[in-house]
Design an enzyme around this catalytic site. Structure first.
Site, PDB file in Angstrom:
ATOM      1  N   LYS A  20       0.831  -1.216   0.000  1.00  0.00           N
ATOM      2  CA  LYS A  20       0.000   0.000   0.000  1.00  0.00           C
ATOM      3  C   LYS A  20       0.862   1.260   0.000  1.00  0.00           C
ATOM      4  O   LYS A  20       0.623   2.193  -0.763  1.00  0.00           O
ATOM      5  CB  LYS A  20      -0.908  -0.066   1.234  1.00  0.00           C
ATOM      6  CG  LYS A  20      -1.798   1.120   1.470  1.00  0.00           C
ATOM      7  CD  LYS A  20      -2.934   0.748   2.398  1.00  0.00           C
ATOM      8  CE  LYS A  20      -2.619   0.880   3.868  1.00  0.00           C
ATOM      9  NZ  LYS A  20      -2.592   2.274   4.348  1.00  0.00           N
ATOM     10  N   SER A  21       1.865   1.292   0.860  1.00  0.00           N
ATOM     11  CA  SER A  21       2.744   2.481   0.937  1.00  0.00           C
ATOM     12  C   SER A  21       3.401   2.749  -0.412  1.00  0.00           C
ATOM     13  O   SER A  21       3.461   3.887  -0.888  1.00  0.00           O
ATOM     14  CB  SER A  21       3.886   2.208   1.915  1.00  0.00           C
ATOM     15  OG  SER A  21       3.660   2.754   3.147  1.00  0.00           O
ATOM     16  N   ARG A  25       2.931   5.879  -3.750  1.00  0.00           N
ATOM     17  CA  ARG A  25       4.079   6.567  -4.367  1.00  0.00           C
ATOM     18  C   ARG A  25       4.162   6.248  -5.862  1.00  0.00           C
ATOM     19  O   ARG A  25       4.495   7.119  -6.673  1.00  0.00           O
ATOM     20  CB  ARG A  25       5.358   6.161  -3.641  1.00  0.00           C
ATOM     21  CG  ARG A  25       5.400   6.779  -2.223  1.00  0.00           C
ATOM     22  CD  ARG A  25       6.204   5.955  -1.264  1.00  0.00           C
ATOM     23  NE  ARG A  25       6.414   6.645   0.003  1.00  0.00           N
ATOM     24  CZ  ARG A  25       5.591   6.571   1.059  1.00  0.00           C
ATOM     25  NH1 ARG A  25       4.476   5.843   1.001  1.00  0.00           N
ATOM     26  NH2 ARG A  25       5.855   7.218   2.180  1.00  0.00           N
ATOM     27  N   ARG A 122      -7.200  13.440  12.272  1.00  0.00           N
ATOM     28  CA  ARG A 122      -5.744  13.191  12.340  1.00  0.00           C
ATOM     29  C   ARG A 122      -4.945  14.459  12.040  1.00  0.00           C
ATOM     30  O   ARG A 122      -5.388  15.303  11.263  1.00  0.00           O
ATOM     31  CB  ARG A 122      -5.388  12.041  11.382  1.00  0.00           C
ATOM     32  CG  ARG A 122      -6.066  10.740  11.821  1.00  0.00           C
ATOM     33  CD  ARG A 122      -5.806   9.603  10.881  1.00  0.00           C
ATOM     34  NE  ARG A 122      -4.405   9.226  10.858  1.00  0.00           N
ATOM     35  CZ  ARG A 122      -3.892   8.342   9.997  1.00  0.00           C
ATOM     36  NH1 ARG A 122      -4.679   7.771   9.102  1.00  0.00           N
ATOM     37  NH2 ARG A 122      -2.625   8.048  10.035  1.00  0.00           N
ATOM     38  N   SER A 167       8.498  10.569  10.508  1.00  0.00           N
ATOM     39  CA  SER A 167       7.357  10.104   9.718  1.00  0.00           C
ATOM     40  C   SER A 167       7.722  10.067   8.241  1.00  0.00           C
ATOM     41  O   SER A 167       8.149  11.077   7.672  1.00  0.00           O
ATOM     42  CB  SER A 167       6.171  11.059   9.935  1.00  0.00           C
ATOM     43  OG  SER A 167       5.265  10.982   8.857  1.00  0.00           O
ATOM     44  N   GLN A 169       5.633   9.815   5.941  1.00  0.00           N
ATOM     45  CA  GLN A 169       4.653  10.636   5.215  1.00  0.00           C
ATOM     46  C   GLN A 169       5.126  12.080   5.142  1.00  0.00           C
ATOM     47  O   GLN A 169       5.026  12.728   4.098  1.00  0.00           O
ATOM     48  CB  GLN A 169       3.286  10.557   5.902  1.00  0.00           C
ATOM     49  CG  GLN A 169       2.666   9.172   5.798  1.00  0.00           C
ATOM     50  CD  GLN A 169       1.330   9.072   6.493  1.00  0.00           C
ATOM     51  OE1 GLN A 169       0.910   9.966   7.206  1.00  0.00           O
ATOM     52  NE2 GLN A 169       0.654   7.954   6.283  1.00  0.00           N
ATOM     53  N   ASP A 315       3.085   0.003  12.257  1.00  0.00           N
ATOM     54  CA  ASP A 315       1.767  -0.472  11.820  1.00  0.00           C
ATOM     55  C   ASP A 315       1.442  -1.863  12.366  1.00  0.00           C
ATOM     56  O   ASP A 315       0.290  -2.307  12.307  1.00  0.00           O
ATOM     57  CB  ASP A 315       1.691  -0.489  10.280  1.00  0.00           C
ATOM     58  CG  ASP A 315       1.730   0.922   9.702  1.00  0.00           C
ATOM     59  OD1 ASP A 315       1.325   1.877  10.399  1.00  0.00           O
ATOM     60  OD2 ASP A 315       2.159   1.080   8.547  1.00  0.00           O
ATOM     61  N   ARG A 346      -4.552   3.807  18.457  1.00  0.00           N
ATOM     62  CA  ARG A 346      -4.252   2.371  18.475  1.00  0.00           C
ATOM     63  C   ARG A 346      -3.710   1.876  19.810  1.00  0.00           C
ATOM     64  O   ARG A 346      -3.559   0.660  19.972  1.00  0.00           O
ATOM     65  CB  ARG A 346      -3.300   2.012  17.326  1.00  0.00           C
ATOM     66  CG  ARG A 346      -4.021   1.980  15.999  1.00  0.00           C
ATOM     67  CD  ARG A 346      -3.157   1.424  14.882  1.00  0.00           C
ATOM     68  NE  ARG A 346      -3.927   1.412  13.642  1.00  0.00           N
ATOM     69  CZ  ARG A 346      -3.387   1.478  12.425  1.00  0.00           C
ATOM     70  NH1 ARG A 346      -2.082   1.540  12.291  1.00  0.00           N
ATOM     71  NH2 ARG A 346      -4.166   1.448  11.350  1.00  0.00           N
ATOM     72  N   ARG A 388      -6.500  -2.329  10.820  1.00  0.00           N
ATOM     73  CA  ARG A 388      -5.498  -3.184  11.497  1.00  0.00           C
ATOM     74  C   ARG A 388      -6.047  -3.757  12.803  1.00  0.00           C
ATOM     75  O   ARG A 388      -5.654  -4.853  13.212  1.00  0.00           O
ATOM     76  CB  ARG A 388      -4.199  -2.413  11.705  1.00  0.00           C
ATOM     77  CG  ARG A 388      -3.618  -1.910  10.374  1.00  0.00           C
ATOM     78  CD  ARG A 388      -2.134  -1.798  10.324  1.00  0.00           C
ATOM     79  NE  ARG A 388      -1.722  -1.030   9.157  1.00  0.00           N
ATOM     80  CZ  ARG A 388      -1.548  -1.529   7.922  1.00  0.00           C
ATOM     81  NH1 ARG A 388      -1.732  -2.805   7.687  1.00  0.00           N
ATOM     82  NH2 ARG A 388      -1.186  -0.741   6.918  1.00  0.00           N
TER      83      ARG A 388
HETATM   84  C1  S3P Z   1       3.197   5.413   5.825  1.00  0.00           C
HETATM   85  C2  S3P Z   1       3.963   5.786   6.886  1.00  0.00           C
HETATM   86  C3  S3P Z   1       3.601   5.506   8.274  1.00  0.00           C
HETATM   87  C4  S3P Z   1       2.576   4.394   8.382  1.00  0.00           C
HETATM   88  C5  S3P Z   1       1.450   4.567   7.425  1.00  0.00           C
HETATM   89  C6  S3P Z   1       1.959   4.623   5.999  1.00  0.00           C
HETATM   90  C7  S3P Z   1       3.620   5.796   4.480  1.00  0.00           C
HETATM   91  O1  S3P Z   1       3.058   6.675   8.842  1.00  0.00           O
HETATM   92  O2  S3P Z   1       2.082   4.310   9.696  1.00  0.00           O
HETATM   93  O3  S3P Z   1       0.557   3.476   7.554  1.00  0.00           O
HETATM   94  O4  S3P Z   1       3.118   5.224   3.495  1.00  0.00           O
HETATM   95  O5  S3P Z   1       4.487   6.688   4.373  1.00  0.00           O
HETATM   96  P1  S3P Z   1       4.016   7.853   9.361  1.00  0.00           P
HETATM   97  O6  S3P Z   1       4.852   8.215   8.216  1.00  0.00           O
HETATM   98  O7  S3P Z   1       3.132   8.978   9.751  1.00  0.00           O
HETATM   99  O8  S3P Z   1       4.768   7.269  10.513  1.00  0.00           O
END
Ligand code: S3P
Length: 428
Positions: A20-21, A25, A122, A167, A169, A315, A346, A388
């Site tokens: 998924k991550s 991208r 969030r 992070s 993200q 995660d 969580r 999850r």
């Molecule tokens: C992710 C980064 C993580 C993860 C999320 C997906 C990503 O979050 O918990 O499920 O795809 O970059 P953070 O970057 O906020 O830690």
């Protein structure tokens, strides 16, 4: 191992949906590349579809998945996105919202982002503040620090970033803003997080370099359209791995799973806890490490997880709490306050899920403590709409002969549609 009442074991070979991550991208970078990219193994989970649909709204043509699962993205280059006609709906997906903030900050048009009730709760300041520091104009439309928000893109200069939150993200949003602006950037990462963005940017010819926590994206970097083959999602695989470890007599082979070091904290922790897990046939595909993962049921002992190990297992921590409840000894997780900012809080939702099944889990402001060898019973689990938590509860249900009811189990579609069918197929 604790007193398992279920008699089933989990046996066979399985594949899991594409990562998924990496999929978010792949879609975003293909949209910003010049020409047509082909993505193999794009997962059909709702989060990834949110990114796909936002990009379509931004004028990018993305095909439906072909019979072999591949998807074509017609990239329009760094300044080819068009003004969206409506608010971009990121639904439940934090990665969609935060990464898009980066891309949209460098556009010549205005856009607005929103999400579902969970995503609206969030934090967005972690990406908005550094993007504002770069020169982007971003306004919260209802509540300070939360979606919905409006972005008026701007010319962004070359910037040295030192993100305050560990992070991926946030890191990725800043890289995407600098890429789309054509300005380049230097980014110092104090605590390493998953590096999918860096690997894909390198693979697509941006000239990005990384060394000892310093990431450099050169000014004027452009992306070449390419073929991207996505690995299976280790976070989805983790639920099948946990079930195989917990059910006596199990042996599972998972094919083509991504084993990026920034995502392998769960596997490394389990091996330290005594798990019989081996990685076979390790190789690099499109810049990402892949392997076959073989798992046999194992007797686990407790562990302590904290500090810099947290981002690599973030995660999987709800699932780890379940495993810890069946291990010998007391497990403690600290420095994981980020868990409170996910699709649900969580720390609380994990403890409540376990409590509903008769398992004690002490919550801490930044983690939890679980003692081992606890006996699970049936009960009613509130998933709180968090995929999850729901999948952890499905794994827990295999450890008891009693009924386990899970509210809103449907939320699993966010990352692993068909999860219950797949685990049911493997349990015999
Ligand atoms: C992710 C980064 C993580 C993860 C999320 C997906 C990503 O979050 O918990 O499920 O795809 O970059 P953070 O970057 O906020 O830690």
């Amino acid at each position: 191992m604790g007193a398992l009442t279920a008699r089933a074991s989990l046996r066979g070979t399985a594949s899991v949906p594409g990562d998924k991550s990496i999929a978010h991208r792949a879609l975003l970078l293909s949209a910003l590349a010049e020409g047509e990219s082909l993505i193999q193994g794009l997962p059909s989970g709702a989060d990834v579809l949110a990114t796909r649909d936002c990009l379509r709204e931004l004028g990018i043509s993305i095909s439906e998945a072909a019979a072999d699962g591949s998807v074509r993205v017609h990239g329009k280059g760094l300044s080819g996105l068009r003004t969206p006609r409506r608010v971009l709906d990121c639904r439940n997906s934090g990665t969609t919202a935060r990464l898009l903030c980066g891309v949209l900050s460098a556009q010549r048009f205005s856009s607005s982002l929103d999400g579902d009730a969970s995503l609206r709760g969030r934090p967005m300041a972690r990406v908005v503040d550094p993007l504002r520091d770069m020169g982007s104009v971003i306004d919260y439309l209802e509540i300070e620090g939360r979606l919905p928000l409006r972005i008026d893109g701007a010319r962004l200069p070359f910037t040295l970033h030192k993100p305050e939150v560990a992070s991926a993200q946030v890191k990725s949003a800043l890289l995407l803003a600098s890429l789309a602006a054509g300005s380049g950037c230097r980014l110092l990462e104090a605590v390493p997080t998953r590096d999918h963005s860096e690997r894909m940017l390198q693979y697509m010819g941006s000239g990005l370099s990384c060394e000892a926590g310093l990431i450099e994206l050169p000014p004027g970097a452009r992306l070449q359209a390419c073929e991207l083959s996505l690995p299976g999602d280790i976070s989805s695989a983790s639920f099948l791995i946990a079930a195989a470890l917990l059910l006596p007599g199990s042996e599972l082979l998972l094919r083509d799973v991504g084993v990026n070091p920034g995502r392998c904290g769960f596997i490394e922790t389990l091996i330290e806890m005594g798990a019989d897990i081996t990685l076979e046939n390790q190789r690099l595909v499109c810049g990402e490490p892949l392997a076959e993962i073989r798992v046999r049921s194992s007797s686990l002992h407790a562990t302590r997880i904290q500090g810099k190990s947290i981002p690599g297992i973030i995660d999987e921590l709800p699932l780890l709490a379940l495993l810890a409840s069946q291990a010998a000894g007391t497990t403690e997780v600290r420095d994981a306050a980020e868990l409170r900012l996910k699709e649900s809080d969580r720390i609380e939702s994990t403890a409540a899920m376990l409590a509903a099944l008769g398992v004690a889990c002490e919550t801490l402001p930044d983690g939890f403590v679980v003692s081992g060898r606890q006996t699970l019973h049936g009960g009613q689990v509130d998933s709180r709409g968090d995929h999850r938590i729901a999948m952890t509860a499905v794994v827990a249900s295999l450890l008891t002969d009693d009924a386990v009811e899970i509210s809103d189990e449907q939320c699993i579609v966010v990352s692993f549609p068909g999860f219950r069918d797949e685990i049911t197929r493997l349990v015999n």
